[in-house]
Each structure stands twice: as structure tokens, then as C-alpha cells.
Write an enzyme that holds these catalytic residues in place. Structure first.
Site, PDB file in Angstrom:
ATOM      1  CG  HIS A  56     -84.996  66.489  29.386  1.00  0.00           C
ATOM      2  ND1 HIS A  56     -83.771  67.092  29.253  1.00  0.00           N
ATOM      3  CD2 HIS A  56     -84.873  65.271  28.810  1.00  0.00           C
ATOM      4  CE1 HIS A  56     -82.945  66.274  28.622  1.00  0.00           C
ATOM      5  NE2 HIS A  56     -83.594  65.150  28.342  1.00  0.00           N
ATOM      6  CD  GLU A  57     -87.176  62.537  29.580  1.00  0.00           C
ATOM      7  OE1 GLU A  57     -87.006  62.150  28.403  1.00  0.00           O
ATOM      8  OE2 GLU A  57     -86.227  62.654  30.395  1.00  0.00           O
TER       9      GLU A  57
HETATM   10  N1  BES Z   1     -82.963  60.076  26.764  1.00  0.00           N
HETATM   11  C1  BES Z   1     -82.728  60.210  28.147  1.00  0.00           C
HETATM   12  C2  BES Z   1     -82.795  58.909  28.894  1.00  0.00           C
HETATM   13  C3  BES Z   1     -81.535  58.116  28.819  1.00  0.00           C
HETATM   14  C4  BES Z   1     -80.438  58.519  29.514  1.00  0.00           C
HETATM   15  C5  BES Z   1     -81.475  56.982  28.081  1.00  0.00           C
HETATM   16  C6  BES Z   1     -79.283  57.784  29.420  1.00  0.00           C
HETATM   17  C7  BES Z   1     -80.331  56.252  27.991  1.00  0.00           C
HETATM   18  C8  BES Z   1     -79.223  56.644  28.670  1.00  0.00           C
HETATM   19  C9  BES Z   1     -83.728  61.155  28.793  1.00  0.00           C
HETATM   20  O1  BES Z   1     -84.315  62.059  27.926  1.00  0.00           O
HETATM   21  C10 BES Z   1     -82.940  61.960  29.762  1.00  0.00           C
HETATM   22  O2  BES Z   1     -82.134  62.730  29.348  1.00  0.00           O
HETATM   23  N2  BES Z   1     -83.155  61.750  31.054  1.00  0.00           N
HETATM   24  C11 BES Z   1     -82.403  62.413  32.077  1.00  0.00           C
HETATM   25  C12 BES Z   1     -83.272  63.362  32.847  1.00  0.00           C
HETATM   26  C13 BES Z   1     -83.331  64.696  32.212  1.00  0.00           C
HETATM   27  C14 BES Z   1     -84.301  65.607  32.903  1.00  0.00           C
HETATM   28  C15 BES Z   1     -81.990  65.384  32.161  1.00  0.00           C
HETATM   29  C16 BES Z   1     -81.865  61.369  33.000  1.00  0.00           C
HETATM   30  O3  BES Z   1     -82.357  60.266  32.957  1.00  0.00           O
HETATM   31  O4  BES Z   1     -80.973  61.672  33.777  1.00  0.00           O
HETATM   32 ZN    ZN Z   2     -83.050  63.543  27.295  1.00  0.00          ZN
END
Ligand code: BES
Ligand code: ZN
Length: 854
Positions: free
Chosen positions: A304-305
Site C-alpha cells: 500500500h505505502e
Molecule cells: N496515508 C495513510 C496514512 C494516514 C492515515 C495518514 C490517516 C493520515 C491519516 C497511509 O497510506 C495509510 O493508508 N495507512 C493505512 C494502512 C494501509 C495499509 C491501509 C493505515 O494507517 O491504516
Molecule cells: Zn494510504
């Protein structure tokens, strides 16, 4: 509740554009403060006396504007609500290029946002690292900046840190110079990028590294003593980068890709360009003590990242309204990449369960929102990081990819990424590219899927040789308020008995097609379209017979979708719960993990609903009987060469059967636990979480003490999570309260406080305790988590309640304690509680009769 006008347009002036930041940051890791200085190179569109940029909880010590040799002195004023600082200059600054020069100071906070501190142990002593989390709008808490995704600029970072620490930022270091106790680490200029993607990390770290085939250096950093848990992530990341380079046709643009495991972390992971930060459980895999489930989760998070490095970082949404372009897309790509890298994992079946169905559940609510939604204030932005942006976003992309075909999809995507590289894009830009590549009316088809809330229920009716398909928005309850006349364009495929499937595009409320008589019809083949299906009683019987047969000719997602929709329809009153329970019995020979996980989930939802009612015991007996053959078949031990999914299936079946009180399962769980306590063998990681929870569920003070000691002693976060869940699974109210005390104590990590609240709330014996605790601690929760990523999650488990009194209590509490960023979640929870109450009132008798006679 949300007041749009109050928050109307928060965008900065379009007349000042940053092009480059030269930033130096000096954290004090003992005093928990930092100082910084920066030059912001800007282009000013017209002469002006004041420049406004974002800044929150930072003191600007000096402000100047420089054009060549000319210097303008500035004074600073702050707007706390808008999170801005305005620099007022004595004279008008001229149109053209110039440099804003600022010195500032701030606090290394403990709120897991902005520039914050995280605790770790090194050589027996406690230390703090400095780490950043900027998305969505918290770069402004570390340094004054133009903190909007469309204000892309180059960042040249220097970190001034104690000599014995590691400093990490988005790019590779280019120079290190020593000054007494400190060193200045200078990093190469970043690509042109948005402020929310910047990262600074300073602490004791160890790492491992390797190069990808095309030469990118990949490194995984952990706190001291943990690098042996980094191997899986390193391999997985390298493979994903290689995959994406091929898939997107664009080389990863930085020389380095760092993955950094951070002990205190609000989200699961954050895609900072070249320096992705992770919660430890989302990146570390212990070769001996990690479960299959954890390894798969880590792989998905990494994929994902890394998808974001292209989709999000290279091409970024123009504004947060298009957040789903980032998150929905990265969520979809997780599965594309993992399917390529680990083809044996059957990962698309997991997609249907983890994303598609999760989104169908949330998006059914009246209080859902459209994928594309007008957002302004930071709290509103935080609130849309939800299953709609992620999972519905991913599901409608999968639906579209299926409709236009893989190759057109990939071609369009590449064109989109090429065209908008280092820039920003809107949802329409993606549609345009896909439309051109596929020659299909993508924008028209997609409009209502992303601009309207909800999705259609497709009702199938057989009418002498015809099948009539009608569509209407699906709601989880039959509230007369719930009217919606939207017509979606629905690509839908049908499988008629063993005849090959065919695909339709439904464009109106009603469509008729000719079908064979007396064969089963499975609509929405492989669950690729974002709809639910309502079958006639006759059709549902045929499908049930097919599923119960020796070798059902229905795919895993198909079997899955049928039972999922049956329970959803039961909840909404469109099918009797007795009929759903009867259909469930067709699944006794089921062998698929995802199908069982859905069925188990539905059974547990009903358990929660019936908890404390006179029906609870008879219902548990029904569930035990339904599960028994599968439980027996899967057994307690991993079999040689078994499919990856069997590890998941075993964990799910054993845990669920135990929750329903299966004596044999509970006894074996207890025995395994006792054996381990006596030092004679370890419970396998794959079933460990379930076993520990079952021991707790049936345990008392004695077990609590053993588990608590194990929790305190463990240094593996994944194991700590399993133990925390177990510790919140006791039935004794005193123990549960004690656990919440632990979770709210100052030693607990910020993310673990929330976990404990959630686990206790999901435990039917703990519901009331968790709710009372949250109310009592509300002020503290607002202070610590308010406006942050985890805030609304402190109340979302309220949706587990089942009575109208509870719905009212939740509603009233938040009327008395309004806060930004939770309104939608409050309404969603209340709506869910009400629909539970209505469900129970409507079907209690039917369930009763069914349980007497089945
Ligand atoms: N961009 C997000 C991180 C994020 C989440 C920043 C909420 C600010 C607020 C990152 O790419 C992401 O989506 N992380 C997920 C995990 C992913 C595998 C679904 C998360 O942190 O839950
Ligand atoms: Zn994300």
C-alpha cells in the site's frame, strides 16, 4: 451537525507559491522541544504587505523577506482556528521571486502528530526519538509552511542531532559535519512534492539493507535489538518496488527507500516519499513468533505505502476532496502487487472480504458520504480517512478495471501518471485517461459511484422466461426517511447454472433479460460490482442447494457474497433472519477461509445482538453445531503443504467455536495454555491470539495475572497486541475496569489506549464499562487525541450497542460534548445501534421459532 459554512474555504492565497524550502531542524530529545530555521523560496503574484502561511503551535521568533540584497522585516500574528501565521511587512513586498526567512521554536509533543516524540529502550535505558507524521495537515506543527497538497516544492533538509543518533529524512544524506556534541546531517534535495510527505526521524536505530534490480537502495530501520524482525519487510519492499516499476512503467524516482518502524504511531503506516514510517506491528515480522496473519498484513501495508510512491507522491490529489484517489487507489494496488509477488496467497478473495464487504457495510448507512466530498477544516479532512475513501474507493476501481479490462486499465493509468508527474490531479483526470485508453464512457459510468453516497440493491425477479433486475439504494433499515432516487450505471455479470457468464450494463431502474428456467442465477459474478443482490425465495433455494452440494460450481467470492447479502437483507428487514440462518446451514461443507470468516462474522454479530436475551443459549447451540464439522476438519495443527488460507481458517474457526462455548475447543485451548505456562511447548503463532482470548474469556484472576505478566514481559509488539486483546476478553467487570486503568495510565502507548477501549467495547460483557469509561475520560481523550487520526475511533465501537436507550445515551452525550471531527461517526454509530434495535424487535420471534425447529 457539520457546519459547512463555518468552515468554508480554508485555502491559502493563490498569489504566493513556494518553490523550495531549505529547512534546518534541531530537536532536543530530553527537553522535548525543537528549534528550526528555514528559507522558503516563493513566487509572489502581486505586490502585497502580508503573507499568510500555515503554522500551528509554533512560535515564530523572527520573520524576514529577502529579495536579492533587500530585506523586509516582518511582524507575526497568528490565527489559531485557521492554523495560520500572517507575516506583516513594513512595506509592500514586490511581485516576483523572494525568500521568506523564519526562525521558530516548538514542542516535541506526545500526540503522534506533527513533530513528536516516541519512547523506546536502548541498553536498558529509556530514550525518546523525534519523528514526524504530517498527513493530512500537521506539517504546519513542525515548521511554518504552505501546507496544502497542491503547493508542491523542493525540500532541502538538515537535521541537527546528538552525535550518537541516526537521522533520517526523505533522501540520502549528502554531508555530515560535527559541532561538539552535535552533528549536522544534510540531505539531498527532495523531488518536487507536497508538504504532507516530508519526514524527519532522529533516534537510535539499527538497519538492514539491499538493492532492487534497478538499483534503489532499500533499508529497514528498527529500534535497537529488533533488526532480525526486518528481513521479511526488506524482501517484500524490494519485490514490490520492482513490481510497481514494471506495472506503472515509471522508475522509482529516488535513490533510496527507507522503511522505519516507530514504537508510537497513530496510523498503520505513512507513505512519506522515500521514508515510509510504520507502526511496529505493520512492518516487523519475527521469524519464530509471528503469525501468518501478521505476515500477510505486513505485506499488504508495505504494498500500500509503496503504491503511494507513485499514486499519491508522484501524482498527488489537488485537494483532500480527492483523497480517495490516493487511498482508494493504493488500497486497490495492495492486492494487485501482492497477488503478483505472492501468487499463492489467494489475496483477491481477501479483498472481497476486507475491502469490498467492509465498504458495503459502512456505505449502506444514511450517514455515509460520497467518495468525493467537499472538505475544508482539518478535522473534516481527518474524518474521511474511512472505509468509504479506502475500501469503497478500491472497490469501485476494481469494478471499473474489470469492466474496461486489465490492459486498457493499465494503459490509461500509465498515461495518467506520466501526464501528472510531480503535479496534482482531480478525479476527472483519472477518468479522462482511462476513457481514452478504453474508449468506454468511464466518466459517465463512474459519476454516481463517486459523487453520490451509497450503492444500489439489485432485486432479481423471475417473470415467465424473463429476469427483471431493478435497482434502488440499499439501506440497513427501512426508515421512511431513507429515500434516494439515484440511478447508477451498473456493470453486472450473471452466471446461469453452468452456462458461462454474461455481462450487462444496467442503466435504468429496471432491466429485463431472457434467462433459462429452473437453473440458479448468481448475479455479480465474483463480487466485482459494488452492489448487493436480493434473490427471489426460489432462487435463493437453488443457490443454497448448489452450495450444499459436493462440488459447488460457484466461486469462493460468489459463495461469500450470497451469505453476506442474505444477512445484510435480514438486518434491513428484506429477508427473514430465520431464512438467513437456514441458508447458513448450506455452508456446512464449506472449506474456504473467506467464506467462513464472513459466516463467522455474521454469526458473531447476531450473538452480540442476542447477548443477554433468553435466546442466547439456544442460538449458541445452533452456531456450535453449524461450526462443528469444519472445526473438526481443520484441526489444531498446521498440515504440511496446506494452503496459506488454512492458517487463517483454523484461527477463525477455533476462536469462533470457542466464543460460542464449544467445550472441546475450550478444553484444548486451556490445555495448550497450561502446557505453555509449565514451560512445555509454545502455542503456535497462528492460533495463539484466539487461544489466549478464549482462556481469558473463561478465566479468572489467576489467568489474568499470568497473561498480564506475559504482556509486561513481551518485547514483540505483535504478541503484546494478542495479549492486550486477551486481557480485554475477560467477563469479570473488575478485571475489565482494571485493564482500562492500565490502558489510560501514563505508561501506555497512545495507540494502545484506543485498542483497549475498542477490545473491551467489542466484548459483550464489557460494552457498558467501556462506554462509561470513555465518558468519564472524555476530556482527556479530547485533549490527547482531538483533531487527530484516532480521535473518532474512540466512539465508533459504540455501534456495537443494541438498544434504543443506548442510542439515545450516545446521542445525548455528544450533544453535550460537541467536538470537531466526530459528528459523522456519532451519527453513524447511532444509526447502527438503531438498526440493531429494529432488527431485534422485528425478528426476535422468527429467530425463536427457527431455533426451536431447525
Ligand atoms: N496515508 C495513510 C496514512 C494516514 C492515515 C495518514 C490517516 C493520515 C491519516 C497511509 O497510506 C495509510 O493508508 N495507512 C493505512 C494502512 C494501509 C495499509 C491501509 C493505515 O494507517 O491504516
Ligand atoms: Zn494510504
Amino acid at each position: 451537525m457539520a457546519n459547512k459554512k463555518k468552515n468554508a474555504s480554508v485555502r491559502l492565497s493563490p498569489h504566493v507559491k513556494p518553490t523550495k524550502y531549505v529547512v534546518a531542524m534541531k530537536p532536543d530529545l530530553d527537553a522535548f522541544t525543537f528549534t528550526g530555521s528555514e528559507e522558503v523560496h516563493v513566487t509572489v503574484g502581486r505586490g502585497m504587505k502580508a503573507v499568510t502561511l500555515h503554522s500551528a503551535e509554533i512560535e515564530i521568533l523572527s520573520a524576514k523577506y529577502r529579495v536579492g540584497k533587500k530585506v523586509f522585516d516582518g511582524t507575526v500574528s497568528y490565527n489559531d482556528h485557521e492554523e495560520t501565521a500572517t507575516l506583516l511587512f513594513s512595506k509592500s513586498i514586490p511581485k516576483g521571486r523572494g525568500i521568506i526567512e523564519l526562525e521558530f521554536a516548538g514542542i516535541l509533543n506526545d500526540k503522534m502528530r506533527g513533530f513528536y516524540r516516541s519512547r523506546y529502550k536502548h541498553e536498558g535505558k529509556e530514550f525518546h526519538m523525534g519523528v514526524t507524521q504530517f498527513e493530512s495537515t500537521d506539517a504546519r506543527r513542525a515548521f511554518p509552511c504552505f501546507d496544502e497538497p497542491a503547493h508542491k516544492a523542493i525540500f532541502e533538509v538538515s537535521l541537527i542531532v546528538p552525535k550518537d543518533r541516526t537521522a533520517i529524512s526523505n533522501t540520502l544524506e549528502t554531508a555530515v559535519t560535527e559541532h561538539g556534541e552535535y552533528k549536522v546531517v544534510k540531505f539531498a534535495p527532495s523531488p518536487k512534492m507536497s508538504s504532507y510527505l516530508l519526514a524527519f526521524i532522529v533516534g537510535h536505530f539499527e538497519h538492514i539493507q539491499k538493492k532492487t534490480k534497478s538499483g534503489t537502495l532499500v533499508r529497514v530501520f528498527t529500534t535497537p535489538g529488533k533488526k532480525h524482525q526486518a528481513t521479511f519487510a526488506l524482501e517484500c519492499a524490494a519485490k514490490c518496488i520492482e513490481f510497481y516499476e514494471k506495472y506503472f512503467g515509471i522508475k522509482y524516482p529516488l535513490p533510496v527507500m527507507d522503511l522505519i518502524a516507530i514504537p508510537d504511531f497513530a496510523a498503520g503506516a505513512m507513505e512519506n516519499w522515500g521514508a515510509v514510517t510504520y507502526r511496529e506491528t505493520a512492518v516487523l515480522v519475527d521469524p519464530e513468533h509471528s503469525s501468518t496473519q501478521n505476515r500477510q498484513r505486513v505485506a499488504l501495508v508495505i504494498a500500500h505505502e509503496l503504491a503511494h510512491q507513485w499514486f499519491g507522491n508522484l501524482v498527488t490529489m489537488e485537494w483532500w476532496t480527492h483523497l480517495w484517489l490516493n487511498e482508494g487507489f493504493a488500497t486497490y494496488m495492495e492486492y494487485v502487487a501482492i497477488d503478483a509477488v505472492y501468487p499463492k496467497w489467494n489475496i483477491w478473495a481477501h479483498f472481497v472480504s476486507a475491502e469490498h464487504s467492509r465498504a458495503l457495510a459502512l456505505d449502506a448507512l444514511l450517514n455515509t458520504h460520497a467518495i468525493e466530498i467537499d472538505v475544508n477544516h482539518p478535522a473534516e479532512i481527518s474524518e474521511i480517512f474511512d472505509a468509504v475513501s479506502y475500501s469503497k474507493g478500491a472497490s469501485v476501481i476494481r469494478m471499473l478495471a474489470g469492466y474496461i479490462g486489465e490492459s486498457a486499465f493499465k494503459k490509461g493509468l500509465r498515461a495518467y501518471l506520466q501526464k501528472h508527474s510531480y503535479g496534482n490531479a482531480l478525479t476527472e483526470d483519472l477518468w479522462k485517461a482511462l476513457q481514452k485508453a478504453s474508449k468506454k464512457p468511464v466518466a459517465t459510468i463512474m459519476r454516481n459511484w463517486t459523487r453520490k453516497p451509497g450503492y444500489p440493491l439489485i432485486t432479481l425477479e423471475e417473470k415467465s422466461g424473463f429476469l427483471e433486475l431493478s435497482q434502488r439504494r440499499f439501506f440497513p433499515n427501512r426508515n421512511p426517511e431513507n429515500k434516494d432516487v439515484t440511478t447508477w450505471m451498473v456493470p453486472l455479470s450473471l452466471k446461469e447454472g453452468d452456462r458461462t457468464k454474461r455481462t450487462l450494463l444496467l442503466k435504468s431502474k429496471k432491466t429485463r433479460v431472457r434467462v433459462k428456467k429452473n437453473v440458479y442465477i448468481k448475479a455479480n459474478t465474483d463480487e466485482t460490482t459494488f452492489v448487493r443482490i436480493k434473490y427471489s425465495a426460489h432462487q435463493l433455494r437453488l443457490l443454497g442447494e448448489e452450495i450444499a452440494g459436493k462440488k459447488p460450481a460457484l466461486s469462493e467470492p460468489d459463495r461469500f457474497g450470497i451469505i453476506r447479502d442474505a444477512f445484510a437483507l435480514a438486518k434491513s428487514g428484506l429477508l427473514g433472519t430465520d431464512e438467513a440462518l437456514l441458508l447458513a446451514k448450506s455452508y456446512q461443507n464449506e472449506t474456504s477461509y473467506v467464506v467462513w470468516s464472513e459466516l463467522a462474522g455474521q454469526l458473531l454479530t447476531l450473538r452480540s445482538l442476542l447477548f443477554g436475551t433468553p435466546l442466547a443459549e439456544a442460538y449458541s447451540a445452533y452456531a456450535r453445531e453449524l461450526l462443528a464439522p469444519a472445526v473438526k476438519k481443520i484441526g489444531w495443527h498446521k498440515k504440511k503443504g496446506e494452503p496459506e488460507d488454512d492458517a487463517f481458517l483454523r484461527a477463525t474457526l477455533l476462536h469462533t467455536a470457542g466464543l460460542f462455548g464449544d467445550k472441546e475447543v475450550l478444553t484444548t485451548a486451556q490445555n495448550l495454555f497450561q502446557k505453555e505456562v509449565r514451560g512445555k511447548g509454545n502455542i503456535h503463532a497462528d492460533i495463539r491470539g484466539g487461544v489466549l482470548s478464549l482462556v481469558a474469556q473463561n478465566g479468572s484472576k489467576k489467568e489474568f495475572e499470568i497473561l498480564k505478566q506475559m504482556y509486561d514481559d513481551s518485547s514483540l509488539e505483535e504478541e503484546k497486541d494478542r495479549l492486550l486483546r486477551a486481557l480485554c476478553s475477560f467477563t469479570d467487570k473488575k478485571i475489565l475496569t482494571q485493564m482500562l486503568d492500565v490502558a489510560f495510565s501514563k505508561d501506555a502507548r497512545g495507540q494502545d489506549t484506543l485498542k483497549a477501549v475498542t477490545f473491551v467495547w467489542m466484548n459483550p460483557h464489557g460494552r457498558t464499562i467501556a462506554w462509561e469509561y470513555v465518558q468519564a475520560k472524555w476530556e482527556y481523550i479530547v485533549e490527547r487525541y482531538g483533531g487527530g487520526h484516532l480521535f473518532s475511533r474512540f466512539l465508533s465501537p459504540a455501534s456495537n450497542f443494541t438498544t434504543l436507550d443506548e442510542a439515545n445515551a450516545v446521542l445525548h452525550f455528544f450533544k453535550r460534548h460537541p467536538a470537531e471531527g466526530i459528528n459523522r461517526t456519532v451519527l453513524q454509530s447511532v444509526e447502527q445501534i438503531r438498526s440493531h434495535a429494529a432488527w431485534l424487535a422485528r425478528d426476535k420471534e422468527k429467530i425463536h421459532t427457527f431455533l426451536k425447529n431447525y
